[in-house]
Design an enzyme around this catalytic site. Sequence first.
Site, PDB file in Angstrom:
ATOM      1  N   GLU A  21       0.853  -1.184   0.000  1.00  0.00           N
ATOM      2  CA  GLU A  21       0.000   0.000   0.000  1.00  0.00           C
ATOM      3  C   GLU A  21       0.892   1.237   0.000  1.00  0.00           C
ATOM      4  OE1 GLU A  21      -3.485  -0.164   2.357  1.00  0.00           O
ATOM      5  OE2 GLU A  21      -3.618   1.995   2.606  1.00  0.00           O
ATOM      6  N   ARG A  22       0.637   2.107  -0.966  1.00  0.00           N
ATOM      7  CA  ARG A  22       1.438   3.337  -1.105  1.00  0.00           C
ATOM      8  C   ARG A  22       2.922   3.022  -1.314  1.00  0.00           C
ATOM      9  NH1 ARG A  22      -2.874   6.178  -2.430  1.00  0.00           N
ATOM     10  NH2 ARG A  22      -4.455   6.146  -0.829  1.00  0.00           N
TER      11      ARG A  22
ATOM     12  N   GLU B 182     -10.651   4.879   9.027  1.00  0.00           N
ATOM     13  CA  GLU B 182     -10.806   4.586   7.605  1.00  0.00           C
ATOM     14  C   GLU B 182     -11.447   3.229   7.361  1.00  0.00           C
ATOM     15  OE1 GLU B 182      -6.781   5.306   6.126  1.00  0.00           O
ATOM     16  OE2 GLU B 182      -7.326   7.360   5.644  1.00  0.00           O
TER      17      GLU B 182
ATOM     18  N   ARG C 116     -10.945  18.163  10.198  1.00  0.00           N
ATOM     19  CA  ARG C 116     -10.176  16.930  10.372  1.00  0.00           C
ATOM     20  C   ARG C 116      -8.919  17.163  11.204  1.00  0.00           C
ATOM     21  NH1 ARG C 116      -7.914  13.287   5.307  1.00  0.00           N
ATOM     22  NH2 ARG C 116      -6.231  12.227   6.421  1.00  0.00           N
TER      23      ARG C 116
ATOM     24  N   ASP D 189      -2.131  14.289   7.016  1.00  0.00           N
ATOM     25  CA  ASP D 189      -1.679  12.978   6.555  1.00  0.00           C
ATOM     26  C   ASP D 189      -0.429  13.084   5.698  1.00  0.00           C
ATOM     27  OD1 ASP D 189      -1.537  10.293   6.117  1.00  0.00           O
ATOM     28  OD2 ASP D 189      -3.195  10.191   4.707  1.00  0.00           O
TER      29      ASP D 189
ATOM     30  N   GLU E  29       4.166   8.894  -0.612  1.00  0.00           N
ATOM     31  CA  GLU E  29       2.753   8.902  -0.999  1.00  0.00           C
ATOM     32  C   GLU E  29       2.313  10.266  -1.513  1.00  0.00           C
ATOM     33  OE1 GLU E  29       0.109   7.752   2.164  1.00  0.00           O
ATOM     34  OE2 GLU E  29      -1.692   8.194   1.000  1.00  0.00           O
TER      35      GLU E  29
END
Lengths: 700, 700
Positions: free
Chosen positions: B169-170, B293, B337, B366, B394
């Site tokens: 992932e990423r 998430e 957020r 993030d 990312e």
Amino acid sequence: MLLRSLLLLLLVIGLHNGARADDGYRLWLKYDQLPEAGLRKAWLARAKNINVDKNGGPTLQTAAKELQLGLQGLLGRPVPLGAAPGGRGSISLRVTAAPELGREGYRISSQNGKLEITGASEVGVLYGCFALLRQVQTGQLPDQLNLSSQPRIQYRMLNHWDNPNGTVERGYAGSSIWKWLELPERIDPRYQDYARANASIGLNGVVLNNVNASARYLTPEYLRKVAAVAGVLRPYGQRVYLSVLWAAPKVIGGLKTSDPLDPQVKAWWQARTGEIYKAIPDFGGFLVKANSEGEPGPQDYGRNHADGANMLAQALGGHDGIVMWRAFVYKAGSGDRFRQAYEEFQPLDGKFADKVLVQVKNGPIDFQAREPFHPLFGAMPRTPLVLEVQLTQEYLGFATHLVYLGPLIKECLEADTHSQGPGSTVAKVVDGSLEKHSLSGIAGVANIGSDRNWTGHLVGQANWYAFGRLAWDHSLRSEDVAREWASMTLTREPAALAAVLPVLNQSRSIYVRYTTPLGLHHIMGQDIHYGPEPWLARSARPDWTAVYYHKADAAGLGFDRTAAGSDALALYAPGARQRWANPATCPPDYLLWFHHVGWGQQLSTGRTLWDELTTRYYTGTDSVQWMQRQWEQAKPALDPALHADVAARLCIQHREAQWWRDACVLYFQTFARRPLPPGLAPPTRTLPEIKTLVDIYQLR
Amino acid sequence: MLLRSLLLLLLVIGLHNGARADDGYRLWLKYDQLPEAGLRKAWLARAKNINVDKNGGPTLQTAAKELQLGLQGLLGRPVPLGAAPGGRGSISLRVTAAPELGREGYRISSQNGKLEITGASEVGVLYGCFALLRQVQTGQLPDQLNLSSQPRIQYRMLNHWDNPNGTVERGYAGSSIWKWLELPERIDPRYQDYARANASIGLNGVVLNNVNASARYLTPEYLRKVAAVAGVLRPYGQRVYLSVLWAAPKVIGGLKTSDPLDPQVKAWWQARTGEIYKAIPDFGGFLVKANSEGEPGPQDYGRNHADGANMLAQALGGHDGIVMWRAFVYKAGSGDRFRQAYEEFQPLDGKFADKVLVQVKNGPIDFQAREPFHPLFGAMPRTPLVLEVQLTQEYLGFATHLVYLGPLIKECLEADTHSQGPGSTVAKVVDGSLEKHSLSGIAGVANIGSDRNWTGHLVGQANWYAFGRLAWDHSLRSEDVAREWASMTLTREPAALAAVLPVLNQSRSIYVRYTTPLGLHHIMGQDIHYGPEPWLARSARPDWTAVYYHKADAAGLGFDRTAAGSDALALYAPGARQRWANPATCPPDYLLWFHHVGWGQQLSTGRTLWDELTTRYYTGTDSVQWMQRQWEQAKPALDPALHADVAARLCIQHREAQWWRDACVLYFQTFARRPLPPGLAPPTRTLPEIKTLVDIYQLR
């Protein structure tokens, strides 16, 4: 003092090189010095220099450089390149009018102490150079060298199922070698080594992207990238092709439809094709998966496959490109999946335009470990058919099972369709000789990824190699190809070869025995296609389950495809089907493909179905241990890193063979309700335990 | 004759080695012979042999072998290993009681012509050996060598976001290096080289799997595989950790709930933990992403994060393991957020069990190219906080943008939380010194994959390196770490270093300028996080859009997080927030993080917001060309393959910088309705054209 320094230097270089084990990257193109002094000497006398026309094109220069690289390594001495006509001991590369060689053939001849490699084209010379290197690598002497060869099939292609995000559908050797985000600026040096490998075995086409295609590749942004790759492959005689998304005119063209008969759609494809050829003047053409497994296609608009394919062919216009239209289709719930591609495509025979080839998988289901040949072969005489085989081991144990595919490919090529009487082999259908087609093609779904050794399992390299060699000349014996590969890749030491070659040659039969003996098929783990899952009874489609195919019940096992059943047998010519139609004479290897057989039925082997089935599971599993012992025998002659790698994978293979055996024996026993034949020790684990294990590998 | 043969042999070895360009696999552990004869001579006199206790454990033997390998390569002469006490010129490795070194520290001392590397543990000696090799590699002279060092942070970890199917992932460097289907039987040689690299920079822990975790790893089937990896890492001082799926008791345990207060759930985790430690006696512990998430978590049962974490800590029982509980949470639609992790976690301070550390990303959103430090740092004094930084790029251009992250990591570490008055830096929170914690940790999300050079972009290696060095000693200067890395990896030639180092050091600022200047954030391409997409206004969640963050309108640009806005600034201690709270004094780099600023507002730079914004986009893009020129200057001193690789990626980076510049300038201009400042040439393409380009990269 100088001597001392030199010795010290050698020692240090030794330290460095010693640490560098063979990682398999070089494939079969290992240009290490030949161990036999006599052999080196003999070749050195014939390889004093290489003579090549400096005004030749890039492919000729590439040929000369590869030959130089190879000979220098193999013979341990520099081999100069020169343009002057060489004397005795020189090797000349020449393009010459030689219609008997065809466009891609070559001749290696020896006269007055000079070697000459000729071809009717530069790529012919390139193939000839690799052929000469193969002679040297496999330990042949140069005496009386006189070879000529040309390919029997015109389009010899790898199909990459590589996605734009770098994953490879059904790939087990790392990520895609194509680095789309780096292109066109960065050309990974690996692209060239890939092209060298393909050229060395005579492949001349590469479909770069997955048949479940992204429309990206047809955009100007991506065509620049594709063109960059094409530029690397071109000097090596390979053209690039693209898989296309049928819906591209909607997705990237802004049209409201992708109907092949819509004038705007036609115009869009025509314009797009023009742009492609502007970027890539030798672009090869399109591969299409349409109306299959959810992909869009002409049927979405009430048109048929021929309408779609012919529209694309028309878009190619005067360009030298082709359309390969895949026949891998099966509609949900329309009877036996075995029949479905035939039913959709056979009626279209004669409807396809000149530039269209229909691409047919070797068997009717989906790359199972053993399948009867696809009934479309021989049934579409007016259509050139491309044979599609799968090199990536989707159903063959991924990258941890040693399965040499030469025998599988040959089994299909040699299968007799009887479409024009005995001897109407699939090979003759595919090479065009049976039905007098001017176009012919063969495609292998690549097993190549970014793993250092390209294919994950070292023997995956043998499958890449064998595919290329058989694509070039399907009359080669699988065993001879295995010997070539092993001699170039592993060792030429006779005892080691004698230990390894039977492993290669028997590996596919062994795999069949411990996974799907007697004609069982499609009983593997759901979705991932890994491990056994014969109990799979529910899925998004019935033909994605296992029970659909094995039909085990209290009476027996197997899919009745006779007239009493789905009658899929009727799709074959009488001469072909008769060997399968009678359960008493049907070869055991195909039995459960065509018949539902009673558990207690005595087979031609002398055993009952149950006893034969279980015996095969057990002996197949035990054979993996035999493979391990053979591999150990070859150890002294092999590179330690390569040996250890394969040895470890054989351990995994044995563990997983036991998994398959236990799963299938215990599961089918719930129907057969019979004890194992004497001598077979019952599994030490229970069916629920094995199911748990299968479940683990399917967790997110 | 002998001489002639030797020369010929050298020539042939040369032919072979010459063809073998540097592919980056060796990372910074390049043990090539030092070019300076004087330097070699000086070290050779101090490295005649290595003296090590043969009864020492595996880590001590590993240390000795690595030192031998390195010195032999660097000095070009064999360095024997011996157990006898060495004389002058010997190097002794010794474990000795030295409380001042801590458990992992080392000392290198020089006395009577002998070098001694001591540690209070074998791993301390191992780190000392790598420190000595670093001295040699970076060209230091051995005179008066007297070094000692120990880590400031206890748990120094890489987090791999690697999935069981081999994807990362990423990840932008190929597939996962962990070959789960090959384990435990096959141990990829790469695992050991990975362990060597980590050890060389002092990392001591590895989370093997993605935080979006599969339950597979907790099954006996996979624990055997994990144990095999642990066995490779162990001699190198690294422990393995696992990310766990909160729902594991349901998914693989057969329970009906994963409620952390349920006795069966507790018992399940306890039993499972026992099994883990049976397989891996030095297992490090768990990393948990819960209720984030879409991942399951204790909130699914009305419990909080502390309930979950403490239950796992209890399951660890007497074992020496920890729980790292991630604070990366943000509930959809609950306001800014920026505030959400704080709101969920700060109230839990003091509620976590002893073995629990809360893992907090460097910034509140993030891993953006620049973020203010996370407001949780300093706000949870009774909880040890692990700093999580992202090495994989990312949001930083994937593997085609040269971005050295040393400055980003240092910027966060040096940020002053003011939680206990001035000087309460994030570094002091993280290393535990500020709040007197006995546990401390730092985690880097790995940028490592199976690409030959490990990280895709060569400078990704620098980020791996810098993370390890700063995790060991956060007081190191980013520039010094860059110099170390470049000297070991690229060259020590002064002019080339002088060209390359400014590129490394300024690269992150440049990236910020052409993508998200002045505090813009989260305006990248949807889902893939590649390329610009500031116009993104609709997504599955509002906080996944771009407009949520930049809030461009006719009046101005930026997110008002003052009391008049979301008041996220109030989460910081007054001393920390005051530098950001006033738009007039807020550093321009953070301006739009906290303020909605008028387009015509004059900034401290003397320009209006619009002019400053656009100027930064343009100068940032131009700076990539400066990077290219600098890189060209270094060319003569660099390996040609490494140079060409980075040079090509810089071309891509420049193309994509223009893409970002044009996209953002044209898009924001639709609000600002102002011309570009004089001297800036308007983009040659239109906004719709750029949007089309962005769309292409988001197609299936």
